[in-house]
Design an enzyme around this catalytic site. Structure first.
Site, mmCIF file in Angstrom:
data_model
loop_
_atom_site.group_PDB
_atom_site.id
_atom_site.type_symbol
_atom_site.label_atom_id
_atom_site.label_comp_id
_atom_site.label_asym_id
_atom_site.label_seq_id
_atom_site.Cartn_x
_atom_site.Cartn_y
_atom_site.Cartn_z
ATOM 1 N N LYS A 144 4.979 -10.457 2.038
ATOM 2 C CA LYS A 144 4.427 -9.419 1.170
ATOM 3 C C LYS A 144 3.906 -9.959 -0.158
ATOM 4 C CE LYS A 144 5.022 -5.664 3.665
ATOM 5 N NZ LYS A 144 3.820 -4.935 4.155
ATOM 6 N N GLU B 208 4.151 1.873 -2.810
ATOM 7 C CA GLU B 208 5.027 2.519 -1.848
ATOM 8 C C GLU B 208 5.807 1.424 -1.145
ATOM 9 O OE1 GLU B 208 1.935 1.698 -1.180
ATOM 10 O OE2 GLU B 208 2.332 0.486 0.591
ATOM 11 N N SER C 116 7.686 -13.339 9.695
ATOM 12 C CA SER C 116 7.128 -12.725 8.485
ATOM 13 C C SER C 116 8.153 -12.457 7.386
ATOM 14 C CB SER C 116 6.430 -11.418 8.855
ATOM 15 O OG SER C 116 7.331 -10.573 9.554
#
Lengths: 269, 403
Positions: free
Chosen positions: B93, B115, B382
């Site tokens: 991220k 969010e 990830s």
């Protein structure tokens, strides 16, 4: 002339602004909602906006979010919303009715079928919050080709450069969202509204209706002096939210509508 | 040959997907953001700054690790893990957050909103906001707050305000609605830092570009280690940013088989899943046209996945397009299959993967055994699984009770 054109022309002659009311179809249930809808013209509504319920009303504040959820919990859907318009039209052939909401339920219903059914039901116009002019071909173009007005929202962030893009292809009236924010939030100053309406009038001959944050007869009267129409939504819906019975909901909405209508009607007197 | 890498068009469309379906209040902002991003892309200073933060703050490049024990266990394809879980904050991220906050600073914005679902994007956003001295507000559904307590605390430590969202079912889609409501209310001061390859144009393309560092590095690293391209790529998909980041640099390499893995929850046939492509239909939500979970009235259905990061009823529009044209194969993995893969990875490699990434690993376990030993398979690891301890423990307890 369309119902919207006729209505705004009549009001211009009478020298007063329109009261535009918003309620969500099916809130709190189909029968109560239909009773409210049928009672609105006699309670002073000049133009009716009827919300098409959606699970994800991104541009709405808590009052209308909850109205959507109540309607959906009561199994309201697009077919029933169009049915409600047909039933309204059985006894009212003059009050303009505009469907308002978000694109996905229309997209899912199928645009050609929706346009055909809406027209047949007696819908005069559409306000679709998440369809900017960048996506005219999705719904605006086919709706207008069929004779349904497509009403655009303009906002404090719509600058002079963008305004022609938004107004080009608008029909019926122009809805000025007077505050950057969600429905039911704070209200704009009268100075801001006056300036904004003057700016819009430089770009369009369409009637301009102003909404967002208008809750009382006094506020409505003040805005009615400055523009062609006043939109009231969340305040009416709050009456449904706080009602303990179907009768109370109907009387609450229509009672407030009568009060606000009196404000609008005497504004320029 | 036509390229698969030129999208979107000037209107933000990938085929019939994408676009800019937002309220008028936001349209001028989105146009401004798109213009500013185009300028930043051409600016060598921006590229230099981004490269600096990627290296010294995130810790890039992330390793491309040959997973010898997983490979032995599967007995087929040679499995490489792209170790995005080793990035600062523990997931991919932050690649996107660094890019967007540099853009926010260029645009003179001082307030960042985002969010978050699992909380990884919220943590990454709070992290970069702290680093750049900006105010940070994170919207998070109450259901997600309950299952991701540690991340909520982490965000608060980093100075962010976490606002619980009770609307709907209190998951990622509701948090996104609320962030959009904040944005229309605070247009002048606020930059909306979207965490995945969804939302109105330019977000899907911009987030993809910031995440594409994953695929670019993979290409170079595999070239160095094996002297060639991979034969297949596997990544999990919620909104789809880690997958798009890995896939995009390889889309035009016809020999590379590309597989995206959606969350099948309790199974697609149960209706309790988060597989928008395998179990949804095209529609419009959160600014873009894409595949959505919806009922026969076009109402959005709540997604279900054991992994909060995949618990979203939509998918990035570029994935919708790649699915439509058939360039990428999209499969799905159930909660149980993901949990099994989670355990295998812990025990065989000493790596605790995120439940999201465990979906990709589960797909690898299905495919790799049937493939020859010279087949090179890259799976995007990830994120790390520390955040999922509570969920996994809870699941264990439930299973033991049943036994």
């Amino acid at each position: 002339m369309s119902r919207l054109e006729t209505r705004f022309a009549e009001l211009k002659q009478q020298g007063r602004a329109a009261l535009v009311t918003f309620v969500t179809a099916g809130d709190p249930d189909y029968d109560t909602s239909l009773q409210i809808l049928k009672g609105l013209p006699a309670a002073g509504a000049d133009v009716i906006e009827l919300g098409m319920p959606f699970t994800d009303p991104m541009a709405d504040g808590p009052a209308i979010q909850l109205a959507n959820l109540r309607a959906l919990a009561g199994k309201q859907n697009m077919r029933k919303t169009l049915q409600m318009v047909r039933e309204f039209r059985e006894d009212d052939s003059t009050t303009p009715l505009v469907l308002m909401g978000y694109f996905n339920p229309i997209h899912h219903y199928g645009v050609p079928r929706f346009v055909e059914d809406a027209l047949a039901a007696g819908v005069d116009g559409l306000i679709v919050v998440d369809l900017p002019p960048e996506h005219n071909e999705d719904l605006c173009d086919p709706a207008q080709a069929a004779g349904i007005d497509f009403i655009r929202l303009t906002t404090p962030t719509t600058d002079d450069q963008r305004l022609p893009v938004v107004l080009n292809g608008s029909s019926g009236f122009v809805y000025y969202v007077s505050v950057a924010g969600v429905t039911g939030a704070g209200s704009a100053t009268l100075e801001h509204v006056e300036e904004a309406v003057a700016r819009l009038k430089r770009h369009t001959d369409l009637p301009v209706c102003v909404g967002f944050g208008i809750r009382t007869p006094e506020q409505a009267a003040a805005i009615a002096r400055l523009t062609d129409g006043v939109v009231v939504g969340s305040a009416l819906i709050d009456q449904i939210a706080s009602a303990k019975s179907s009768e109370e909901a109907v009387e609450g909405v229509l009672g407030l509508c009568r009060e606000i209508s009196a404000g609008v009607r005497t504004a320029r007197g | 040959m036509t390229s698969y890498r030129n999208g979107p068009d000037s209107r933000g469309l990938f085929g019939q997907f994408g676009g800019q379906y937002v309220a008028e209040t936001l349209m001028p902002l989105i146009h401004e953001l798109a213009a500013e991003y185009e300028k930043a892309k051409q600016d060598p200073e921006f590229a230099k700054e981004l490269a600096y933060f990627q290296r010294d703050y995130i810790g890039r490049p992330s390793p491309l690790y040959f997973a010898e024990r997983l490979t032995e266990f599967c007995g087929g394809a040679k499995i490489y893990l792209k170790r995005e879980e080793l990035n600062h904050t523990g997931a991919h991220k932050i690649n996107n957050c660094i890019g967007q906050i540099l853009l926010a600073r260029r645009m003179g914005k001082q307030r960042i909103i985002a969010e978050t679902g699992a909380g990884m994007h919220g943590v990454a956003t709070a992290t970069v906001a702290a680093r750049f001295g900006m105010q940070c507000v994170i919207y998070m559904g109450t259901t997600d707050i309950d299952r991701q307590q540690a991340n909520v605390f982490r965000m608060k430590l980093l100075g962010a305000e976490v606002i619980p969202v009770t609307a709907g079912t209190g998951t990622l889609k509701d948090a996104m609605n609320e962030a959009l409501r904040d944005w229309v209310t605070n247009v002048d001061s606020t930059f909306y830092l979207i965490g995945t390859v969804a939302g109105p144009h330019p977000y899907p393309a911009m987030v993809r570009d910031f995440q594409a560092v994953i695929g670019k590095e993979t290409r170079d690293q595999l070239q160095a280690q094996e002297g060639r391209l991979p034969d297949s790529l596997v990544a999990c998909i919620g909104g789809g940013s880690n997958a798009m980041g890995l896939f995009h640099p390889f889309l035009d390499d016809a020999s590379v088989k590309i597989v995206g893995v959606e969350a099948a929850g309790y199974g697609i046939e149960t209706g309790k899943h988060a597989a928008s492509l395998n179990g949804g239909e095209p529609g419009v939500l959160h600014g873009n046209r894409t595949f959505l979970l919806q009922d026969d009235d076009g109402q959005i259905i709540d997604a279900h996945s054991i992994s909060a990061g995949l618990d979203y009823p939509g998918i990035g529009p570029e994935h919708a397009w790649l699915h439509d044209i058939g360039r990428v194969e999209y499969t799905s993995i159930t909660d149980q299959e993901a949990l099994d893969a989670f355990h295998q990875c812990c025990r065989l490699e000493g790596i605790i993967p995120a439940l999201e990434s465990s979906h990709a690993l589960a797909e690898v376990f299905k495919r790799a055994p049937k493939l020859p030993k010279d087949h090179l398979m890259v799976v995007n690891l990830s994120g790390r699984g520390d955040k999922d301890m509570q969920t996994v423990m809870h699941h264990f307890a439930e299973q033991e009770e049943r036994i």
